[in-house]
Design an enzyme around this catalytic site. Sequence first.
Site, short mmCIF file in Angstrom:
data_model
loop_
_atom_site.label_atom_id
_atom_site.label_comp_id
_atom_site.label_asym_id
_atom_site.label_seq_id
_atom_site.Cartn_x
_atom_site.Cartn_y
_atom_site.Cartn_z
N ALA A 163 -35.66 -15.31 -37.03
CA ALA A 163 -36.48 -15.96 -36.02
C ALA A 163 -36.80 -15.08 -34.82
O ALA A 163 -37.79 -15.32 -34.13
CB ALA A 163 -35.80 -17.25 -35.54
N GLY A 207 -38.39 -16.48 -31.54
CA GLY A 207 -38.85 -17.84 -31.84
C GLY A 207 -40.33 -18.09 -31.94
O GLY A 207 -40.75 -19.25 -31.95
N GLY A 208 -41.15 -17.07 -32.09
CA GLY A 208 -42.59 -17.28 -32.19
C GLY A 208 -42.99 -18.19 -33.35
O GLY A 208 -43.76 -19.14 -33.19
N LYS A 209 -42.45 -17.89 -34.54
CA LYS A 209 -42.78 -18.72 -35.70
C LYS A 209 -42.03 -20.05 -35.67
O LYS A 209 -42.50 -21.05 -36.22
CB LYS A 209 -42.49 -17.95 -37.00
CG LYS A 209 -43.46 -16.79 -37.22
CD LYS A 209 -43.23 -16.13 -38.56
CE LYS A 209 -44.23 -15.01 -38.76
NZ LYS A 209 -44.05 -13.91 -37.78
N ASP A 246 -24.10 -14.50 -37.98
CA ASP A 246 -22.92 -13.66 -37.72
C ASP A 246 -21.72 -14.24 -38.46
O ASP A 246 -21.79 -15.29 -39.11
CB ASP A 246 -22.64 -13.57 -36.22
CG ASP A 246 -22.49 -14.95 -35.55
OD1 ASP A 246 -22.21 -15.93 -36.28
OD2 ASP A 246 -22.67 -15.04 -34.33
N CYS A 282 -44.73 -7.49 -41.12
CA CYS A 282 -45.88 -6.92 -40.41
C CYS A 282 -46.03 -5.46 -40.82
O CYS A 282 -46.37 -4.60 -40.02
CB CYS A 282 -45.74 -7.07 -38.90
SG CYS A 282 -44.20 -6.44 -38.20
#
Length: 443
Positions: free
Chosen positions: A249, A252-254, A299, A372
């Site tokens: 994530a 948190g953009g998506k 983690d 990307c």
Amino acid sequence: MKPGARLQAVAELLEDIASGGVADAAASRYFRERRYIGSKDRSSVAERLFAILRRRARLDWWVNRILERSPDSPPPAARHRLIADLILVDNWGMQKFLDSFDGEKHHPAPLSRAEKTLIEKLADQPLDHPEMPRWVRFEVPEWAEGKLTELFENDDAELAALNENAPLDLRTNRLKCDRDAAMEALKEQGLTVEAAPWSPLAIRVEGRPALGNLPAFHEGIVEVQDEGSQLVALLADAKPGQWVMDYCAGAGGKTLALAAEMENKGRLVASDISAKRLMRAVERLRRAGVHNAERRPLDGEHAQWFKRQAGKFDRVVVDAPCSGTGTWRRNPDMKWKIGPEDIAELQVKQREIIAAASKLVKTGGRLVYATCSILPEENEQTIAGFLADHPDFQVVPVTKIWAERIGTECPVEGDFLRLSPKKHGTDGFFTAVLEKKPQTSTT
């Protein structure tokens, strides 16, 4: 700031980046520590900094040629790049250099003998030279030129587009309003905007306005997100009430985009190997009005939790760590920080990540893999390797999802979404959607 002070700021930032700093972060830190620098000066410094980064290969070629440096020499000094740029692009003469490189407070140090020689021999030379190798002319790393030429089928315009300035795209937050309303709000706040061509949520903004000062941004109506990245979230086809995992994530953009598609209904988990990056998502989630998301760092402390979630999620989105070759137009410095050995290491990591994430997908659920990167070895080859090891997954053509989810003309043909700056006007993105097959009976 005086012109000399601006040049010194550029030189210091170039040195920071040459020693391992990342351009965006280095510039932000530099200006944050020097709040006395005005907005016009910040803009001027940043503009020249990124212009030099976009011309780095050609500037270095000239410096090495004039100073008779061997191809195996270390990269030229930051000052040499700055000096070469001022001559080749701005046509500076010796006197102008002597006036600015005078060693006064906040000005560059006086010119060395080698720098004076560089200035004299570069006078009246063009930035582009017919003897430049192809990788230099197109500002791509030498190791990548052959790969990209093959990928783009010798289309020079595709190579050139990787070095152009990227537009500023915003994503409409469906939890707050629709795109038309968001565009009207932005226009009322002084922006020039238009609807982007592919994502039904994307708004393209003219120029580089200070978004942090806009009510539309503070109220969570829009978020900064490249149109290509928006399409990744849309192709996940997350629905209200589902269990959805944003496996890598970051900040948190998506996650924000997925929450909006889910209408804040269902369970949304944002996970990342960096708990610090996840913490940066807290303010963004609050501003966007998202309340169905939780954060789970990848983690050791949470290892047992992830094991217990096996086979429970309808959608698992993996925006995998990658070379970032599709974002070179936004991050021109990063292209010089990676090599073939880094790509090989990333391939191993990507296969490990997608294999781990696939364990969370329920029967009939979907695994969305995205990067990307524009390199096939990080994309199609990774998917082929995964499918060979996981026959319980099958490809869902993005054209099928596009028709069902978006309904407009799909920008690609075939099974996968592959976007490029020249062809689609987005960052370079790759997306594959895989579905977990129902178990077949052996009796």
